[in-house]
Enzyme design. Structure first.
Site, PDB file in Angstrom:
ATOM      1  N   ASP A  81     -47.872  19.463 -36.113  1.00  0.00           N
ATOM      2  CA  ASP A  81     -47.878  20.794 -36.730  1.00  0.00           C
ATOM      3  C   ASP A  81     -49.102  21.565 -36.225  1.00  0.00           C
ATOM      4  OD1 ASP A  81     -45.722  19.921 -38.207  1.00  0.00           O
ATOM      5  OD2 ASP A  81     -46.889  19.501 -40.017  1.00  0.00           O
ATOM      6  N   ARG A  82     -48.989  22.886 -36.259  1.00  0.00           N
ATOM      7  CA  ARG A  82     -50.064  23.757 -35.775  1.00  0.00           C
ATOM      8  C   ARG A  82     -51.433  23.358 -36.335  1.00  0.00           C
ATOM      9  NH1 ARG A  82     -50.727  28.960 -33.933  1.00  0.00           N
ATOM     10  NH2 ARG A  82     -48.481  29.359 -33.935  1.00  0.00           N
TER      11      ARG A  82
END
Length: 302
Positions: A138-139
């Protein structure tokens, strides 16, 4: 393009299939990879002579497979950026992703992602710059990400991704303390009915999802956990921990609270144990805990 990441060498053993095509199928070449070998410029040499798929090999023969050139897709633009390389050989690349950068471009394609900077990095070294992303983060999760350098290595890694041949360990700092201190979270995960980009526990339509956890350190109001993924669902660790009542500190999406001590989820992929798909050696790769999580831990220790 340097050709080092396009060579595969085998010595034919007694127990191996002797017909060339059968041997390659046994080495997990997919039908599309065999097609590309044959029709897109790949080459096969047995004892330094070029051969076709129907060739019968003998024990002790040396086989050299030269993979075809791969045309990088235009969907991912190469973009200059820093790449923290933790491990690299001619088959794969493992990088330590900082928080705040996505793994892959979304539809809009304008922002810089890990795929863009890795493509630039490989092209600058005149290597095959087709992007083969094996694991994504995830970012706002930091840590180890794996890229394969060709489609053959990619498919070999995909086949072992959720087995003991490919172990992924994370560190997370969560609210409260897990009871028991270690165990297995086994809860099915599906798409959240309120928002398509979120995930939730879903007993009807959710997919089987398992996360092993172990408490590494306890603080007054929080704890540091080591987690091992047994399945690879979107947001799996974040959803599982919040479902147990111990969401990750800084994970606004699943803890439903802002925390001034951390401006992202305190989650980091810190160790991989991979049986190398080509050399069969065990790789143990680690990425140190990032500074923001070190500071948070210091605050919690008080």
């Amino acid at each position: 393009m340097s050709s080092s990441n396009r060579y595969l060498k085998f010595t034919i053993k007694d127990t191996d299939k002797k017909k060339l095509r059968k041997f390659l199928e046994h080495q997990h070449f997919s039908s599309s990879q065999l097609h590309n070998l044959k029709n897109k410029g790949g080459q096969i040499f047995v004892n330094h002579k070029q051969r076709h798929f129907d060739f019968e090999m003998k024990t002790g023969d040396s086989l050299l497979v030269v993979l075809n050139d791969e045309k990088p897709s235009g969907l991912i633009e190469p973009m200059a950026g820093s790449v923290d390389v933790v491990y690299e050989d001619e088959y794969l690349l493992v990088v330590n992703k900082p928080p705040g950068i996505a793994s892959l471009p979304a539809k809009a394609r304008t922002s810089k992602t890990m795929a863009n900077v890795v493509k630039y990095y490989l092209a600058a070294k005149h290597e095959n710059s087709s992007i083969h992303l094996v694991t994504r983060l995830d970012r706002d999760t930091s840590g180890l990400m794996v890229f394969a350098k060709n489609s053959y290595t990619h498919s070999l890694l995909d086949q072992i991704l959720h087995t003991d041949g490919f172990k992924k360990y994370y560190l997370a700092i969560v609210y409260g303390q897990m009871e028991p201190a270690s165990g297995l979270i086994d809860l099915p995960i599906g798409i959240d009915s309120k928002a398509y980009y979120m995930r939730a526990i879903d007993w009807q339509k959710g997919k089987d999802s398992q996360t092993m956890y172990k408490t590494v350190e306890k603080f007054k109001t929080a704890s540091l956990l080591q987690l091992k993924l047994l399945t690879g669902r979107t947001h799996q660790i974040r959803v599982h921990l919040s479902a147990t009542g111990h969401p990750i500190i800084g994970d606004e999406m699943y803890s439903h609270q802002k925390d001034s001590r951390m401006n992202r989820q305190a989650l980091h992929c810190y160790e991989l144990e991979i049986i190398h798909p080509v050399t069969k050696k065990l790789l143990k790769i680690k990425a140190p805990i990032p500074q923001d999580m070190v500071l948070l831990r210091g605050m919690l220790k008080g």
